[in-house]
Design a protein around this motif. Structure first.
Motif, short mmCIF file in Angstrom:
data_model
loop_
_atom_site.label_atom_id
_atom_site.label_comp_id
_atom_site.label_asym_id
_atom_site.label_seq_id
_atom_site.Cartn_x
_atom_site.Cartn_y
_atom_site.Cartn_z
N SER A 55 45.24 6.75 42.59
CA SER A 55 44.75 6.35 43.90
C SER A 55 45.82 6.37 44.99
CB SER A 55 44.12 4.95 43.82
OG SER A 55 45.10 3.98 43.48
N ARG A 56 47.06 6.58 44.61
CA ARG A 56 48.12 6.70 45.63
C ARG A 56 48.11 8.05 46.33
NH1 ARG A 56 52.49 4.96 41.22
NH2 ARG A 56 51.78 2.81 40.84
N TYR A 57 47.31 8.99 45.84
CA TYR A 57 47.40 10.38 46.31
C TYR A 57 46.05 10.88 46.81
CZ TYR A 57 51.94 10.42 44.10
OH TYR A 57 53.23 10.14 43.76
N ARG A 58 46.02 11.27 48.08
CA ARG A 58 44.83 11.92 48.61
C ARG A 58 44.68 13.31 48.03
NH1 ARG A 58 41.16 11.27 52.59
NH2 ARG A 58 42.05 9.21 53.00
N ASP A 59 45.80 13.95 47.73
CA ASP A 59 45.80 15.32 47.20
C ASP A 59 46.30 15.26 45.76
OD1 ASP A 59 46.27 17.96 46.49
OD2 ASP A 59 46.99 18.52 48.47
N PRO A 60 45.45 15.62 44.78
CA PRO A 60 45.90 15.56 43.39
C PRO A 60 47.03 16.54 43.08
CG PRO A 60 43.77 16.65 43.55
CD PRO A 60 44.05 16.06 44.89
N LEU A 61 47.16 17.59 43.87
CA LEU A 61 48.27 18.52 43.65
C LEU A 61 49.60 17.87 43.99
CD1 LEU A 61 46.58 21.73 45.09
CD2 LEU A 61 46.96 21.17 42.68
N ASP A 62 49.60 16.97 44.95
CA ASP A 62 50.81 16.21 45.25
C ASP A 62 51.16 15.29 44.09
OD1 ASP A 62 51.12 17.38 47.72
OD2 ASP A 62 50.14 15.76 48.82
N LEU A 63 50.14 14.69 43.50
CA LEU A 63 50.39 13.82 42.35
C LEU A 63 51.07 14.60 41.23
CD1 LEU A 63 48.09 11.20 40.75
CD2 LEU A 63 48.91 13.07 39.33
N SER A 64 50.58 15.80 40.94
CA SER A 64 51.16 16.58 39.85
C SER A 64 52.60 16.96 40.12
CB SER A 64 50.31 17.82 39.59
OG SER A 64 50.36 18.71 40.70
N LEU A 65 53.00 16.99 41.39
CA LEU A 65 54.38 17.31 41.75
C LEU A 65 55.30 16.10 41.69
CD1 LEU A 65 53.91 19.72 44.79
CD2 LEU A 65 54.70 20.33 42.49
N HIS A 66 54.77 14.92 42.04
CA HIS A 66 55.64 13.76 42.26
C HIS A 66 55.55 12.68 41.18
CE1 HIS A 66 56.68 15.35 46.15
NE2 HIS A 66 55.42 15.40 46.52
N GLU A 67 54.53 12.73 40.33
CA GLU A 67 54.39 11.71 39.29
C GLU A 67 54.76 12.30 37.93
OE1 GLU A 67 53.76 8.54 39.50
OE2 GLU A 67 53.25 8.40 41.63
N THR A 68 55.26 11.44 37.06
CA THR A 68 55.68 11.89 35.73
C THR A 68 54.60 11.68 34.68
OG1 THR A 68 56.67 9.73 35.27
CG2 THR A 68 58.10 11.41 36.26
N ILE A 69 53.41 11.28 35.08
CA ILE A 69 52.38 10.91 34.12
C ILE A 69 51.67 12.11 33.50
CG2 ILE A 69 50.55 10.68 35.86
CD1 ILE A 69 51.03 8.40 32.83
N VAL A 70 51.52 13.21 34.27
CA VAL A 70 50.65 14.29 33.83
C VAL A 70 51.24 15.06 32.66
CG1 VAL A 70 49.41 16.38 34.52
CG2 VAL A 70 49.66 14.48 36.13
N ARG A 71 52.49 15.47 32.76
CA ARG A 71 53.07 16.29 31.70
C ARG A 71 53.21 15.55 30.37
NH1 ARG A 71 54.09 21.21 33.25
NH2 ARG A 71 54.41 21.67 35.47
N PRO A 72 53.61 14.29 30.34
CA PRO A 72 53.61 13.58 29.05
C PRO A 72 52.21 13.48 28.43
CG PRO A 72 54.99 12.42 30.61
CD PRO A 72 54.27 13.47 31.39
N LEU A 73 51.20 13.23 29.27
CA LEU A 73 49.84 13.19 28.75
C LEU A 73 49.43 14.55 28.19
CD1 LEU A 73 47.70 11.04 31.24
CD2 LEU A 73 47.89 10.73 28.77
#
Length: 331
Positions: free
Chosen positions: A192-210
């Motif tokens: 919910s911190r990201y209006r753009d999910p592509l920004d989330l994939s760039l700035h958060e570390t959660i996606v690649r470990p999952l």
């Protein structure tokens, strides 16, 4: 808010959803478009009766996404009687929708839609990228690809949205929160911190470990041979283990994508005896999964359904019915 907590009365806004990609991404679209403080009630994939955890007072506003109305009907009637106003978005079968002036339903069945896409349509595509992530997570890859292309989303961004959606969806499977990488409610806080999910994939570390954990679990599952198969369908039996609890739905989706002309059933043993079952109708004839599972006390959608408790004594009967099922004729 964690799935184990109960919402106290007096909350002005409560968002209730399944903790998979479709549910979380549907709520996220709404809250990005209609910002307001709200309490989130969610849970793991098979925690369906979430409205039981909510109390309401007159004037409270509830948003419900990706939850079977049939499984929540009694609680819904209670909440309406308590004076709540309810918006209900879902794509599961909903017999006998209660008529009520405070209930506004957006329910559509069919194998080519999901709750995130229903929300996308309602909002006029205002949060389209999150809708795409939800659709990819719900195994609507072809539908999401077509919508993304029409929206001008390039192939690299489509791949990132698919990875995100599949990672969110995978994270919803488990017997309890000890099985999953992060509780769905906490994952939503990050999303919910990201209006753009592509920004989330760039700035958060959660996606690649999952994604890495998902792929590792799939490699484990790949070592399990089919328990039964013919030219039209396959059945896999997984042991009861943390990896199998997480991967059961993901494996069913992977099998459906790899062999779209076949039906697939993935069963996981449970400690108390019996099996949890995920069924996928052939992608080329996506109907009949719900009807099959209903015969064994399950539920779901035309193309994807499940059984929470298949007794061990019914395993052979289930496989016989599964092998004889006629896909694509309803739903």
């Amino acid at each position: 808010m964690t799935a184990a907590m109960t919402v106290p009365p007096g909350q002005r806004r409560v968002d209730v959803c399944n903790g998979d990609a479709d549910g979380l991404c549907a709520v996220l679209q709404w809250r990005l478009q209609t910002p307001a403080p709200a309490t989130l009630v969610t849970g793991l994939k098979r925690e369906i009766a979430l409205l039981d955890r909510v109390q309401a007072m007159p004037g409270d506003e509830l948003l419900v996404c990706d939850l079977s109305l049939q499984r929540n009907r009694t609680a819904l009637l209670r909440l309406l009687a308590q004076g709540a106003r309810v918006r209900y978005f879902d794509h599961h079968a909903a017999c006998d929708v209660p008529p009520h002036p405070n209930l506004h339903t957006h329910i559509e069945l069919g194998s080519q839609t999901c709750t995130s896409l229903l929300m996308d349509r309602h909002l006029g595509g205002a949060q389209r990228l999150w809708a795409l992530a939800g659709a990819y997570g719900d195994n609507l890859t072809a539908v999401a690809d077509a919508l993304a292309a029409d929206s001008g989303v390039g192939s690299e961004d489509r791949a990132r949205l698919r990875m995100l959606g599949e990672a969110i969806n995978y994270n919803a499977y488990g017997e309890d929160e000890r099985d999953v990488y992060i509780p769905p409610a906490r994952l939503y806080e990050t999303l919910s911190r990201y209006r753009d999910p592509l920004d989330l994939s760039l700035h958060e570390t959660i996606v690649r470990p999952l994604d890495a954990l998902r792929r590792a679990d799939l490699r484990q599952a790949a070592q399990v041979p089919p328990h039964w198969q013919n030219g039209r369908a396959s059945v896999y039996l997984l042991p009861d283990a943390p990896w199998s609890r997480r991967v059961i739905g993901c494996l069913a989706n992977e099998l459906a994508s790899a062999r779209p002309a076949m039906a697939h059933a993935v069963l996981k043993a449970v400690r108390a005896g019996g099996y949890v079952v995920s069924v996928r109708a052939p992608l080329s004839a996506a109907g009949g999964a719900r009807e099959l599972c209903l015969r064994f006390g399950g539920a779901g959608r035309a193309g994807a359904a499940g059984i929470d408790d298949l007794p061990a004594r019914d395993l052979d009967r289930f496989i016989q019915a599964f092998g004889a099922a006629r896909w694509g004729e309803s739903g």
